[in-house]
Design an enzyme around this catalytic site. Structure first.
Site, short mmCIF file in Angstrom:
data_model
loop_
_atom_site.label_atom_id
_atom_site.label_comp_id
_atom_site.label_asym_id
_atom_site.label_seq_id
_atom_site.Cartn_x
_atom_site.Cartn_y
_atom_site.Cartn_z
N ARG A 34 0.93 -1.13 0.01
CA ARG A 34 0.07 0.10 0.05
C ARG A 34 0.86 1.25 -0.22
NH1 ARG A 34 -5.54 1.09 3.11
NH2 ARG A 34 -6.09 -0.18 1.73
N GLN A 69 -9.84 -4.44 -4.03
CA GLN A 69 -10.77 -4.00 -3.50
C GLN A 69 -12.09 -4.29 -4.66
OE1 GLN A 69 -11.91 -2.13 -0.51
NE2 GLN A 69 -14.01 -2.93 -1.45
N HIS A 119 -6.88 -0.06 -7.05
CA HIS A 119 -7.25 -0.70 -5.86
C HIS A 119 -7.84 -1.94 -6.12
CE1 HIS A 119 -7.54 -1.79 -1.36
NE2 HIS A 119 -8.48 -0.90 -1.16
N ASP A 124 -17.58 6.16 -2.37
CA ASP A 124 -16.39 6.05 -1.59
C ASP A 124 -16.20 7.63 -0.86
OD1 ASP A 124 -13.73 5.68 -0.72
OD2 ASP A 124 -12.78 5.69 -2.75
N ARG A 158 -13.31 -9.02 1.19
CA ARG A 158 -11.86 -8.58 0.99
C ARG A 158 -10.95 -9.90 1.23
NH1 ARG A 158 -9.95 -3.61 0.78
NH2 ARG A 158 -8.08 -4.75 0.14
N CYS A 187 -16.44 0.90 -0.13
CA CYS A 187 -15.21 0.26 0.02
C CYS A 187 -14.98 0.20 1.32
CB CYS A 187 -14.17 0.70 -0.91
SG CYS A 187 -13.80 2.49 -0.72
N1 CP Z 1 -11.22 -0.51 1.76
C1 CP Z 1 -10.02 -0.67 2.34
O1 CP Z 1 -8.92 -0.79 1.44
O2 CP Z 1 -10.09 -0.35 3.75
P1 CP Z 1 -8.78 -0.21 4.40
O3 CP Z 1 -8.18 1.17 4.02
O4 CP Z 1 -9.19 -0.19 6.03
O5 CP Z 1 -7.68 -1.24 4.38
N1 NVA Z 2 -10.19 6.04 -2.37
C1 NVA Z 2 -9.87 5.89 -0.72
C2 NVA Z 2 -10.22 4.22 -0.78
C3 NVA Z 2 -9.91 3.78 0.68
C4 NVA Z 2 -9.99 2.37 0.94
C5 NVA Z 2 -8.67 6.09 -0.51
O1 NVA Z 2 -7.64 5.91 -1.39
O2 NVA Z 2 -8.30 6.56 0.56
#
Ligand code: CP
Ligand code: NVA
Length: 305
Positions: free
Chosen positions: A101, A131, A128, A222, A290, A262
């Site tokens: 990440r 997701q 992502h 989102d 997930r 998400c």
């Molecule tokens: N949806 C998602 O990726 O959640 P987190 O940021 O908690 O991992």
């Molecule tokens: N679009 C959001 C998704 C979080 C899971 C972000 O990038 O923060």
């Protein structure tokens, strides 16, 4: 060896194979079976941003499969203590998979270039993919099939929207992206998504929130400001004020339409409590998926190596 940095890296058949594996593993778990398909396999989880779902679901999933996972935060010094080449080549010696990440997608591309084990994108500013796999698994569970289904995404053209767009085009779903014009994908971005999926069209963008909702099979939203966009929060709250997924919007969709997010959600902003906790909400099942989707992806990738 295959990296999954975005869903461009998987063909439609490969996505379907991952989803099938995910469903099989989910069904097995529900009957108490935990096949140790990844016994002795190790996953490194390299995270530059906060996470609940991604971090815990990867780790729990690996344990269920008989493997293990280790969380690597800032202390390993990615991009700071040594060259990316040295970092990536050395990390690959210890583990079988790296889930990352990162703030910048390019950093994951650079890491993957030197990695000798598969690198999985666990969220970047660009995409992502894990997701979207879980999201489609959820739509498939509720609506039996995803082909021909209509996904209406209410929110900015961000990482989640891009992954949803790619998976929709690859699996024959219709996707509408609903948000103010300035927050939509540019023509170049649309071209990149469509050409990457080898299709000419398929993504509808509109600033009219009522457009497309009447035929929606799933309505998705989102947060208005993603991680890293905190300084834009106030401006985005203003721009997106009319784009809340609330009971009124859900009432204009078919009764069979499901609500997805998400997560994490900012209740009262992009979505109301009534929708989050309402009968059409599948957000908890979606979050649970997930883990199942990532288990399917890990096992499928392991089988390819
Ligand atoms: N949806 C998602 O990726 O959640 P987190 O940021 O908690 O991992
Ligand atoms: N679009 C959001 C998704 C979080 C899971 C972000 O990038 O923060």
């Amino acid at each position: 060896m295959k990296h999954v940095l975005s869903l461009f890296d998987l063909t439609p058949d490969e996505i379907l194979a991952v989803l099938e594996k995910s469903s099989e593993l989910k069904a097995a778990l529900e009957t108490g079976e935990r096949p140790t398909l990844l016994k002795g396999v190790n996953l490194a989880m390299l995270f530059q941003k906060q996470s609940l779902r991604t971090r815990v679901s990867f780790e729990a999933g690996m344990v269920q499969l008989g493997g293990s996972a280790m969380y690597l935060g800032a202390d390993v010094g990615w991009g700071k203590r040594e060259s990316v080449k040295d970092f990536s080549e050395v990390l690959s010696q210890y583990v079988d998979f790296i889930a990352v990440r990162a703030k910048k997608h390019q950093d994951v591309v650079d890491l993957a270039q030197f990695a000798t084990c598969p690198v999985i994108n666990a969220l970047t500013d660009y995409s992502h993919p894990c997701q979207a796999l879980a999201d489609v698994l959820t739509i498939q569970e509720v609506h039996s099939d995803v082909n021909g289904k209509h996904l209406v995404y209410v929110g900015d053209a961000n990482n989640v929207a891009r992954s949803l767009s790619i998976i929709s085009l690859k699996l024959g779903m219709k996707i509408s992206i609903v948000c103010p014009e300035t927050y939509q994908f540019t023509d170049e971005e649309i071209h990149e998504i469509q050409s990457g999926c080898e299709v000419d069209g398929g993504i509808v963008q509109t600033s009219d929130i009522s457009e497309g909702v009447a035929t929606a099979d799933a309505i998705y939203t989102d947060v208005w400001a993603s991680m890293g966009q905190e300084s834009e929060q106030a401006a985005r709250e203003k721009a997106f004020a009319e784009y809340q997924v609330n009971e009124r919007l859900m009432a204009s969709a078919p009764g069979s339409a499901i609500f997805l997010h998400c997560l994490p959600a900012r209740r009262g902003q992009e979505v109301t409590d009534g929708v989050m906790d309402g009968p059409q909400s599948y957000v908890v099942q979606q979050a649970a998926n997930r883990m199942h989707a990532q288990k399917g992806l890990l096992v499928w990738l392991h089988e390819q190596s």
